[in-house]
Scaffold this motif. Structure first.
Motif, mmCIF file in Angstrom:
data_model
loop_
_atom_site.group_PDB
_atom_site.id
_atom_site.type_symbol
_atom_site.label_atom_id
_atom_site.label_comp_id
_atom_site.label_asym_id
_atom_site.label_seq_id
_atom_site.Cartn_x
_atom_site.Cartn_y
_atom_site.Cartn_z
ATOM 1 N N ALA A 195 13.421 57.190 2.863
ATOM 2 C CA ALA A 195 12.288 56.340 2.480
ATOM 3 C C ALA A 195 11.803 55.582 3.708
ATOM 4 O O ALA A 195 12.611 55.024 4.460
ATOM 5 N N ARG A 196 10.494 55.599 3.903
ATOM 6 C CA ARG A 196 9.876 54.836 5.007
ATOM 7 C C ARG A 196 8.863 53.873 4.431
ATOM 8 O O ARG A 196 7.914 54.275 3.770
ATOM 9 N N LEU A 197 9.057 52.606 4.709
ATOM 10 C CA LEU A 197 8.185 51.555 4.207
ATOM 11 C C LEU A 197 7.474 50.927 5.407
ATOM 12 O O LEU A 197 8.113 50.626 6.417
ATOM 13 N N ARG A 198 6.162 50.714 5.255
ATOM 14 C CA ARG A 198 5.372 50.222 6.379
ATOM 15 C C ARG A 198 4.820 48.835 6.117
ATOM 16 O O ARG A 198 4.511 48.492 4.972
ATOM 17 N N CYS A 199 4.685 48.074 7.170
ATOM 18 C CA CYS A 199 4.185 46.715 7.058
ATOM 19 C C CYS A 199 3.332 46.376 8.262
ATOM 20 O O CYS A 199 3.803 46.448 9.400
ATOM 21 N N SER A 200 2.081 46.005 8.012
ATOM 22 C CA SER A 200 1.204 45.515 9.076
ATOM 23 C C SER A 200 1.059 44.015 8.902
ATOM 24 O O SER A 200 0.573 43.552 7.867
ATOM 25 N N PRO A 201 1.466 43.244 9.899
ATOM 26 C CA PRO A 201 1.404 41.784 9.753
ATOM 27 C C PRO A 201 -0.031 41.275 9.773
ATOM 28 O O PRO A 201 -0.953 41.995 10.121
ATOM 29 N N MET A 202 -0.161 40.023 9.376
ATOM 30 C CA MET A 202 -1.458 39.370 9.474
ATOM 31 C C MET A 202 -1.884 39.313 10.932
ATOM 32 O O MET A 202 -1.052 39.231 11.837
ATOM 33 N N LYS A 203 -3.174 39.324 11.141
ATOM 34 C CA LYS A 203 -3.707 39.260 12.496
ATOM 35 C C LYS A 203 -3.223 37.975 13.167
ATOM 36 O O LYS A 203 -3.268 36.885 12.572
ATOM 37 N N GLY A 204 -2.721 38.124 14.374
ATOM 38 C CA GLY A 204 -2.252 36.959 15.115
ATOM 39 C C GLY A 204 -0.801 36.606 14.865
ATOM 40 O O GLY A 204 -0.264 35.707 15.510
ATOM 41 N N HIS A 205 -0.152 37.295 13.930
ATOM 42 C CA HIS A 205 1.263 37.029 13.648
ATOM 43 C C HIS A 205 2.136 37.957 14.477
ATOM 44 O O HIS A 205 1.921 39.175 14.501
ATOM 45 N N SER A 206 3.143 37.359 15.101
ATOM 46 C CA SER A 206 4.012 38.133 15.981
ATOM 47 C C SER A 206 5.418 38.315 15.425
ATOM 48 O O SER A 206 6.254 38.952 16.055
ATOM 49 N N HIS A 207 5.683 37.713 14.261
ATOM 50 C CA HIS A 207 7.012 37.789 13.658
ATOM 51 C C HIS A 207 6.913 38.537 12.345
ATOM 52 O O HIS A 207 6.006 38.289 11.548
ATOM 53 N N VAL A 208 7.850 39.436 12.106
ATOM 54 C CA VAL A 208 7.901 40.203 10.861
ATOM 55 C C VAL A 208 9.293 40.075 10.244
ATOM 56 O O VAL A 208 10.298 40.119 10.963
ATOM 57 N N TYR A 209 9.321 39.939 8.936
ATOM 58 C CA TYR A 209 10.569 39.797 8.190
ATOM 59 C C TYR A 209 10.550 40.790 7.033
ATOM 60 O O TYR A 209 9.502 41.004 6.419
ATOM 61 N N TRP A 210 11.706 41.332 6.706
ATOM 62 C CA TRP A 210 11.847 42.174 5.535
ATOM 63 C C TRP A 210 12.835 41.533 4.569
ATOM 64 O O TRP A 210 13.909 41.049 4.974
ATOM 65 N N TYR A 211 12.453 41.570 3.278
ATOM 66 C CA TYR A 211 13.295 41.047 2.204
ATOM 67 C C TYR A 211 13.392 42.108 1.111
ATOM 68 O O TYR A 211 12.482 42.918 0.927
ATOM 69 N N ARG A 212 14.481 42.038 0.360
ATOM 70 C CA ARG A 212 14.652 42.938 -0.779
ATOM 71 C C ARG A 212 14.803 42.087 -2.036
ATOM 72 O O ARG A 212 15.503 41.067 -2.035
#
Lengths: 112, 114
Positions: A19-36
């Motif tokens: 399984a591959r899940l994709r996430c594009s952050p908000m413009k200008g955001h440099s930090h990404v977090y994943w939660y389940r």
């Protein structure tokens, strides 16, 4: 929509597939977090990334799960050889250098 | 251990009545506190946050929350509930505004009766 974009919204996999899940952050955001999020549970932190770096992966299962946030393109959460217990909603959040986390609508992963 | 407790799993409130959702936290450092709301099949929307300063914070949709350090609480309130407020509400705590994992409570489901 300038919010956090996740795709797909729903993903069905058979046991043993990837399984591959994709996430594009908000413009200008440099930090990404994943939660389940499991049924009847709150969100559990998995991993925190900045561009090309994993900063904190203390919540990631030791096997089969990996995450990346390349220099170009979305962040990817990858689950290899999925099992029934991986069925859950996976949420991505992003934040600027200073500021709260903003969440996407999630990917609902179902394992057959 | 760091944790967030939301004692009420499910609350039903009449439309127009006041609302208070409870949140207690256990955190070793200065807490940064958040309330999020989740509608079915959707992501989490930030209602309000507390970092420092005035312990009563105002958020979107008419919600407010009060930070009480002595009670380790951050309860969410709304003076008059609307049917559209029916959703699941999550309290969360972190070590900073950004760059750290949030610890979430298990959520409180709010139902609104007419």
């Amino acid at each position: 929509n300038a919010g956090v974009m996740q795709n797909p919204r729903h993903l069905v996999r058979r046991r043993g597939q990837e399984a591959r899940l994709r996430c594009s952050p908000m413009k200008g955001h440099s930090h990404v977090y994943w939660y389940r999020q499991l049924p009847e549970e709150g969100l559990k932190f998995m991993v925190y990334l900045q561009k090309e770096n994993i900063i904190d992966e203390s919540g990631m299962p030791k096997e089969r799960f990996s995450a990346e946030f390349p220099k170009e393109g979305p962040s990817i959460l990858r689950i290899q050889q999925v099992v029934r217990g991986d069925s859950a909603a996976y949420f991505c959040a992003s934040s600027p250098l200073v500021g709260p986390q903003h969440f996407g609508d999630g990917t609902r992963l179902s394992i057959l | 251990a760091q944790s967030v407790t939301q004692p009420d799993i499910h609350i039903t409130v009449s439309e127009g009545a006041s609302l208070e959702l409870r949140c207690n936290y256990s955190y070793g450092a200065t807490p940064y506190l958040f309330w999020y709301v989740q509608s079915p099949g959707q992501g989490l929307q930030l209602l309000l946050k507390y970092f420092s300063g005035d312990t009563l914070v105002q958020g979107i949709k008419g919600f407010e929350a009060e930070f009480k350090r002595s009670q380790s609480s951050f309860n969410l309130r709304k003076p008059s509930v609307h049917w559209s407020d029916a959703a699941e509400y999550f309290c969360a705590v972190g070590a900073d505004q950004a760059g750290t994992a949030l610890i979430f409570g298990k959520g409180t489901t709010l139902s609104v009766s007419s």
